[in-house]
Write an enzyme that holds these catalytic residues in place. Structure first.
Site, PDB file in Angstrom:
ATOM      1  N   TYR A   1       0.835  -1.203   0.000  1.00 30.34           N
ATOM      2  CA  TYR A   1       0.000   0.000   0.000  1.00 30.34           C
ATOM      3  C   TYR A   1       0.869   1.251   0.000  1.00 30.34           C
ATOM      4  CZ  TYR A   1      -2.907  -3.747   1.860  1.00 30.34           C
ATOM      5  OH  TYR A   1      -3.530  -4.952   2.061  1.00 30.34           O
TER       6      TYR A   1
ATOM      7  N   ASP B   1       0.471   4.594   0.982  1.00 29.60           N
ATOM      8  CA  ASP B   1      -0.505   5.359   1.748  1.00 29.60           C
ATOM      9  C   ASP B   1      -0.545   6.835   1.368  1.00 29.60           C
ATOM     10  OD1 ASP B   1      -1.366   3.140   3.119  1.00 29.60           O
ATOM     11  OD2 ASP B   1      -0.087   3.464   4.848  1.00 29.60           O
TER      12      ASP B   1
ATOM     13  N   LEU C   1      -3.760   9.212  -0.177  1.00 29.49           N
ATOM     14  CA  LEU C   1      -3.614  10.621   0.233  1.00 29.49           C
ATOM     15  C   LEU C   1      -3.747  10.746   1.756  1.00 29.49           C
ATOM     16  CD1 LEU C   1      -5.635  12.554  -2.510  1.00 29.49           C
ATOM     17  CD2 LEU C   1      -3.335  11.600  -2.618  1.00 29.49           C
TER      18      LEU C   1
ATOM     19  N   TYR D   1      -3.736   1.356  10.690  1.00 35.56           N
ATOM     20  CA  TYR D   1      -2.545   1.979  11.267  1.00 35.56           C
ATOM     21  C   TYR D   1      -2.751   3.472  11.504  1.00 35.56           C
ATOM     22  CZ  TYR D   1       1.157  -1.558  11.453  1.00 35.56           C
ATOM     23  OH  TYR D   1       1.946  -2.620  11.819  1.00 35.56           O
TER      24      TYR D   1
ATOM     25  N   ASP E   1      14.356  19.230  -0.124  1.00 30.60           N
ATOM     26  CA  ASP E   1      14.827  20.201  -1.114  1.00 30.60           C
ATOM     27  C   ASP E   1      15.816  21.111  -0.390  1.00 30.60           C
ATOM     28  OD1 ASP E   1      15.181  22.173  -2.994  1.00 30.60           O
ATOM     29  OD2 ASP E   1      13.060  22.367  -3.484  1.00 30.60           O
TER      30      ASP E   1
END
Length: 667
Positions: free
Chosen positions: A320, A322, A327, A406, A464
């Site tokens: 998965y 997530d 989203l 989760y 970044d």
């Protein structure tokens, strides 16, 4: 209606954004929907799978000055639920028009993220299918008491009658819920899985592979045999700041102990940090000490994948994404004082778009507070009698999100010594399966007849970087042994190696705990007072990367997770390490495509992509609810300052109960 579904009530536009990176407002989300309606882009069956700020390029943001015009462009992913087709559109709010609109090629690019409305469709669909209901009844179960858990299907060719990516497919497991109070995760109906075409709203196939006994022990942690007497030996802990917190907040900008950072929030990535900078108390003059030095332009958790290890026919496909498929930012929790955060708290709300394109507000979505963090530095000297201790503290910016079983918390920490740290906290309920008497090779028995398959939680942090400016380079630094010889006659020497990662093909690296491998991001144009390049070091945790075979589908789709480090030249289009559209993507998107051109990295504007996470072999102590497990990384200054930047942290007076204003005791 839950707190997560509560619509905003304040849609009155304010003065408008003051900065290009200001978080989207409810009024801007409304304006986006209205412009799309006016352009004829919406139909009665159109749903908004994603709405988010399309951030301007870095150069444009860095050139911005207060008072300049602010351009605002919003990206929306639109799903026609009747046809199953997706569109990727961009709306310019300042120009008042749709500036981009294209149809998504599902088989080539992947499908749009899964909607909440699609999850809600699944149970009626499977309960109308005779194959599914027969499989439940053959196990002695009433289909009405079986909760259907729909999951992203991955990219495989095992679904009869379909080509990969051609339709919006979900795979469905069943969990028995004998009464409204029962926790279904404790009662997996294992060995059977349904394949559902969500658009056509029909079951394509039911694989009834194997019969297992449905585990019967309750999963409620407040019921026998799990319930425990409430402890009476824990005394209250009170965290107070009688003079208030040390941070200040101006809109989205936080200032604290020399740090400045702008917070953002995105439905896909959740919490984002922008333009992290720090003042330098070691600079030569008071004026220079006031200057904010940039460190990170943008930081986020840009993807995560949870691959499972069970190779059985009904479970081999479990992996998965997530962030990209579901989203996870849109499932942000409203936080509660005293439960999620302690102390003097400042909360930020999150304004998101619902699937009709209307704004909704999640209150207290982001928590901001500061914490004591033990000893910062200490020395007792034998010669001059000096005995000094200072206490560390950190600023905490956090949020929690729940994805099915989760729960994940993401905590960004800023420290007095210039360190930046990210901690991911995984908790909740482990995904379960049946555990037969003969046992399973890829699961742990966590309760009688109940198994939890082995799995990983692998996150990708997009960093970044902007260490003292845009001219950066990356060096791999590690300890090396020195052979005994003329230069090392007694064999005690060891050294440090530094290797410049000069191109994107070279800068795909794995951590090495045996050599203490770290990666230095250095400025190629600035040096400190000792002539060394100013820099920050990325310290990984040296945990496993993706363990699936190199030929597997998940390897193709989650290639980012096969390396601890990737380094790319900055490009505003390169945002997501597994690609723009992850749901049913065939693979090869994201980082493998970004680095195909093998761009030069020396002295450039660079982005680091760091894979970190957990390899989880569940244990009985993880049931029925899992204590928090931790993963993360840190960015630490290395030559960025001329000396210890915390010498100005004050010593606090001795206090009977340990209350400290800024540090601790001076002799």
């Amino acid at each position: 209606m839950s707190l997560l579904e509560t619509p905003t009530t304040d849609l009155v536009p304010g003065a408008g954004p003051a900065h290009p990176l200001d978080r989207l407002t409810a009024a801007e989300i409304d304006a986006t929907r209205e412009l799309l309606e006016a352009a004829g882009a919406l139909s009665p069956t159109t749903r908004f799978a994603y709405v988010g700020l399309l951030e301007p390029p870095k150069t444009e943001v860095l050139a911005f000055s207060p008072g300049d015009p602010v351009t605002r462009t919003v990206r929306a992913l639109l799903l026609d639920t009747a046809a199953g087709t997706g569109r990727d559109v961009a709306v310019s709010l300042d120009r008042g028009e749709v500036v981009a609109d294209r149809v998504v090629d599902g088989p080539a690019e992947g499908q749009l993220p899964i909607l909440d409305a699609e999850f809600e469709l699944i149970e009626p669909i499977v309960n109308a299918d005779e194959r599914w209901t027969s499989a439940m009844r053959s196990r002695g179960l009433d289909p009405a008491q079986v909760r259907s858990v729909p999951l992203s299907s991955g990219s495989y060719d095992d679904i009869p009658g379909t080509e990969p990516g051609s339709a919006r497919i979900m795979r469905v497991f069943g969990f028995h819920q004998p009464d409204a109070e029962a926790l279904p995760w404790a009662h997996p109906v294992d060995g059977v899985v349904a394949f559902v075409d969500i658009t056509a709203q029909r079951v394509l196939h039911v694989l009834d592979h194997q019969r297992f006994e449905v585990p019967q022990q309750t999963g409620r942690w407040d019921s026998a045999p799990h319930a425990q007497a409430e402890r009476t030996d824990l005394k209250p802990i009170s965290i107070t700041q009688p003079d208030g917190p040390s941070f200040s907040v101006d809109g989205d900008v936080i200032s604290w102990a020399g740090w400045k950072v702008r917070v953002g929030f995105d439905a896909r990535e959740g919490l984002t940090l922008h333009q992290l900078s720090v003042a330098d108390p070691t600079a030569a003059t008071p004026a220079e000490q006031e200057v904010q030095r940039p460190v990170v332009y943008r930081a986020s958790i840009a993807e995560m994948v949870v691959p499972y290890a069970d190779p059985s026919p009904v479970r081999f496909w479990q992996n998965y994404f997530d962030t990209g498929e579901y989203l996870f930012g849109r499932y942000v929790n409203p936080l509660a004082l005293g439960c999620d955060c302690l102390g003097e708290i400042h909360y930020f709300d999150a304004v998101l778009a619902d699937e009709s394109g209307r704004p909704r507000t999640v209150q207290n979505a982001i928590c901001l507070h500061e914490e004591d963090h033990g000893v910062l530095w200490k020395h007792t000297d034998m010669f001059n009698g000096m005995a000094e201790t200072r206490r560390q503290r950190r600023l905490v910016i956090s949020f929690f999100t729940t994805i099915g079983n989760y729960d994940y918390g993401f905590y960004w920490y800023l420290y007095l010594d210039g360190t930046i740290e990210l901690e991911a906290k995984a908790t909740g309920v482990v995904f379960t399966a049946a555990h037969p008497e003969e046992g399973l090779a890829h699961s742990t028995e966590i309760a009688p007849g109940l198994a939890a398959p082995f799995h990983q939680h692998l996150f990708s942090a997009r960093l970044d970087m902007m260490v003292d400016g845009l001219a950066n380079a990356v060096e791999e630094v590690e300890a090396v042994r020195v052979p005994r010889g003329p230069g090392n006659p007694y064999g005690n020497a060891f050294a440090r190696s530094a290797t410049r990662l000069t191109s994107e093909s070279v800068a795909q690296r794995e951590a090495n705990g045996a050599s203490g491998r770290v990666w230095h991001v250095v400025n190629t144009e600035r040096t400190n007072a000792l002539g060394q390049p100013t820099g920050y070091a990325l310290h990984p945790e040296h945990q496993p990367v993706l363990l699936a075979d190199d030929t597997s589908s998940v390897h193709e789709r989650a290639t980012f997770a096969t390396k601890h480090l990737w380094v790319t030249r900055y490009s505003p289009e390169e945002r997501y390490p597994a690609g723009d559209l992850v749901n049913q993507n065939p693979g090869g998107a994201g980082l493998p495509a970004f680095v195909a051109g093998d761009r030069d990295l020396d002295g450039q504007d660079l982005v680091l992509w760091h894979t970190f996470g957990l390899t989880h072999f569940p244990r009985p102590e993880d049931w029925p609810v899992m204590p928090v497990d931790h993963a993360g990384f840190s960015l630490r200054p290395v030559g960025f300052f001329d000396r210890n930047p915390t010498l100005g942290v004050p010593a606090a007076p001795k206090a009977a109960h340990g209350t400290a204003a800024g540090g601790c005791c001076s002799a």
